[in-house]
Design an enzyme around this catalytic site. Structure first.
Site, short mmCIF file in Angstrom:
data_model
loop_
_atom_site.label_atom_id
_atom_site.label_comp_id
_atom_site.label_asym_id
_atom_site.label_seq_id
_atom_site.Cartn_x
_atom_site.Cartn_y
_atom_site.Cartn_z
N ASP A 81 13.64 10.10 -56.91
CA ASP A 81 13.75 11.00 -55.78
C ASP A 81 12.36 11.48 -55.40
O ASP A 81 11.41 11.35 -56.20
CB ASP A 81 14.63 12.20 -56.15
N VAL B 180 11.74 6.03 -50.95
CA VAL B 180 12.40 4.73 -50.81
C VAL B 180 11.84 3.89 -49.68
O VAL B 180 12.12 2.69 -49.60
CB VAL B 180 13.93 4.89 -50.64
N TYR C 138 23.03 8.04 -37.34
CA TYR C 138 23.45 7.94 -38.74
C TYR C 138 24.52 6.86 -38.89
O TYR C 138 24.45 6.04 -39.81
CB TYR C 138 23.98 9.29 -39.19
N VAL D 192 31.91 15.14 -47.91
CA VAL D 192 31.92 15.95 -49.13
C VAL D 192 31.14 17.23 -48.83
O VAL D 192 30.07 17.18 -48.21
CB VAL D 192 31.27 15.18 -50.30
#
Length: 267
Positions: A39, A66, A161, A196
């Site tokens: 991360d 990333v 997205y 979530v």
């Protein structure tokens, strides 16, 4: 031994410092895997690794942007060196910017493409290179990409997205085919999580309401629940257990697919 047992396997989880990624890392460790959290959130990531280690599992942290190829090369090398190999890569890191198409900001769209699409592409690339025959680990394995129910539904305010998570699905399927054709011994699948109530999930509810799409965040959440046959939001454990399944021998003949874990929302 359970087919869900992961003892002896080594996992790298991107975006593993918090939220869904942390839950996935914890679930993999609980199933017996050694876990490396990757991360850009160094303090949070190191604390999450300590929390996992306190359970008796083996866990570590490595900084990883990333979108950076050198970071990927270093993170994979670190993981193989510290854990003694690499069998599981979970490409979970991602970002979401809520905006209407008529107000799309090119910089925001470009950033989502870089993190969600390029980041996943590099994760697949370096995961395959490490796990294929002759690689730094060289024993095959599995790659699990985290897409989204946003790839399968038309929900307002998340066009960029949704596009990037649809791309994750296509990357997954092509990577699985290439791995099979070239004899890499690496299965590649993806998960479509439903909404979530993590920080990222609730941010979406607040921001879609802010755009005038819903009367308030509660109404945005209610709209998601209304679209979900199971009648509730997802939980971190729902997504984490799906990742354990795809990492385990229970899914040994599951390859190149997208697994919906959305309570039926995207059916």
């Amino acid at each position: 031994m359970s087919v869900f047992e992961l003892t002896g396997r080594r996992a790298l989880v991107t975006g593993g410092a918090r939220g869904l990624g942390a839950g996935m890392a914890q679930a993999l460790a609980a199933a017996g895997a050694s876990v490396m959290i990757a991360d850009i959130l160094e303090d949070v990531g190191e604390q999450t690794a300590k929390t996992i280690s306190a359970t008796g599992a083996t866990a570590g942290f490595v900084r990883l942007d990333v979108t950076s190829e050198p970071d990927w090369e270093a993170a994979v090398a670190h993981t193989v060196g510290e854990l003694g190999g690499l069998d599981i890569v979970v490409n979970n890191a991602g970002i979401e910017v809520t905006q209407l198409i008529v107000d799309a900001d090119p910089d925001d769209v470009r950033r989502m493409l870089e993190v969600n699409v390029l980041g996943t592409t590099l994760g697949i690339k370096h995961g395959l290179r490490a796990m294929r025959p002759g690689g730094a680990a060289g024993n095959g394995g599995t790659i699990i990409n985290i897409a989204s129910v946003a790839a399968t539904i038309a929900f307002p305010g998340i066009s960029g997205y949704s596009a990037t998570k649809s791309a994750v699905d296509r990357l997954t399927r092509v990577a699985a085919m290439e791995s099979g054709k070239l004899g890499y011994g690496v299965r590649v699948n993806c998960v479509y999580p439903g909404l979530v109530p993590t920080d990222m999930g609730m941010k979406l509810a607040v921001e879609t309401a802010g755009l005038g799409l819903f009367a308030g965040p509660e109404e945005a959440v209610a709209a998601v629940v209304e679209l979900t046959p199971s009648g509730r939001l997802g939980e971190v454990a729902d997504m984490a257990d799906a990742v354990v399944f795809l990492a385990s021998d229970a899914s040994r003949f599951v390859n190149g697919v997208g697994l919906p874990v959305d309570g039926g929302m995207g059916m």
